[in-house]
Enzyme design. Structure first.
Site, PDB file in Angstrom:
ATOM      1  N   ASP A 131      -6.993   6.272  -5.688  1.00 22.93           N
ATOM      2  CA  ASP A 131      -6.275   5.060  -6.090  1.00 22.93           C
ATOM      3  C   ASP A 131      -6.610   4.735  -7.548  1.00 22.93           C
ATOM      4  O   ASP A 131      -7.439   5.425  -8.159  1.00 22.93           O
ATOM      5  CB  ASP A 131      -6.563   3.908  -5.120  1.00 22.93           C
TER       6      ASP A 131
ATOM      7  N   GLU B 146       0.822  -1.218   0.000  1.00 21.78           N
ATOM      8  CA  GLU B 146       0.000   0.000   0.000  1.00 21.78           C
ATOM      9  C   GLU B 146       0.852   1.262   0.000  1.00 21.78           C
ATOM     10  O   GLU B 146       0.473   2.253  -0.612  1.00 21.78           O
ATOM     11  CB  GLU B 146      -0.912   0.023   1.240  1.00 21.78           C
TER      12      GLU B 146
END
Length: 166
Positions: free
Chosen positions: A33, A24
């Protein structure tokens, strides 16, 4: 001696977090994202405040809470899973949601977990390396690498334990 439930959860949490953090990365300010979801810290997506700079303590607390929720979901769907299987699917649920481990109508992995077919379930993880872009599922290299790490961890349940006698 078999590990206690708390030891199983602790081991699974540590292993899942060890995959999640480098996969991440840490971004203390909200960003979109690849699928366009507002995200912050170590991949947290719920209730993100656009423009806020999150502290490291806030990011750690979000990671702890989100990972605990992910592991609890897997544990509900596959309560007898070895800690390595729990950890691998915990990270997958943390990343893409509970469908992979719990929705038997949409996931072969979930059906295999429910049947306690650990090895076959583990081998399903690489299939979950795509993201939806404008209605088209596209393989993402980062997801491919992450799913491979999860699968390796998942399959390690077959390795002899440290205390095994020969």
């Amino acid at each position: 001696m078999a590990a206690s439930r708390n030891q199983k959860i602790a081991a699974a949490t540590a292993a899942a977090v060890a995959i999640a953090i480098p996969a991440e990365g840490l971004r203390r300010t909200a960003y979109l994202d690849p699928p366009g979801i507002l995200t912050v810290c170590y991949g947290h997506t719920g209730g993100v405040v656009k423009g806020k700079v999150y502290t490291l303590d806030e990011c750690k607390a979000l990671l702890d809470k989100d990972m605990a929720n992910a592991l609890a979901a897997v544990d509900r769907c596959a309560p007898n899973a070895p800690w390595q299987v729990l950890a691998a699917f915990g990270d997958a649920v943390y990343n893409i949601g509970p469908t992979v481990a719990c929705d038997k109508s949409k996931s072969t992995a979930a059906r295999l977990l429910a049947a306690e077919k650990w090895e076959e379930a583990c081998k399903q993880l690489p299939r979950w390396n795509k993201s939806n872009f404008a209605g088209v599922f596209v393989e993402l290299p980062g997801l491919t690498k992450r799913r491979a790490k999860e699968m390796d961890l998942c399959l390690s349940y077959k390795a002899p334990s440290l205390g095994a006698q020969g």
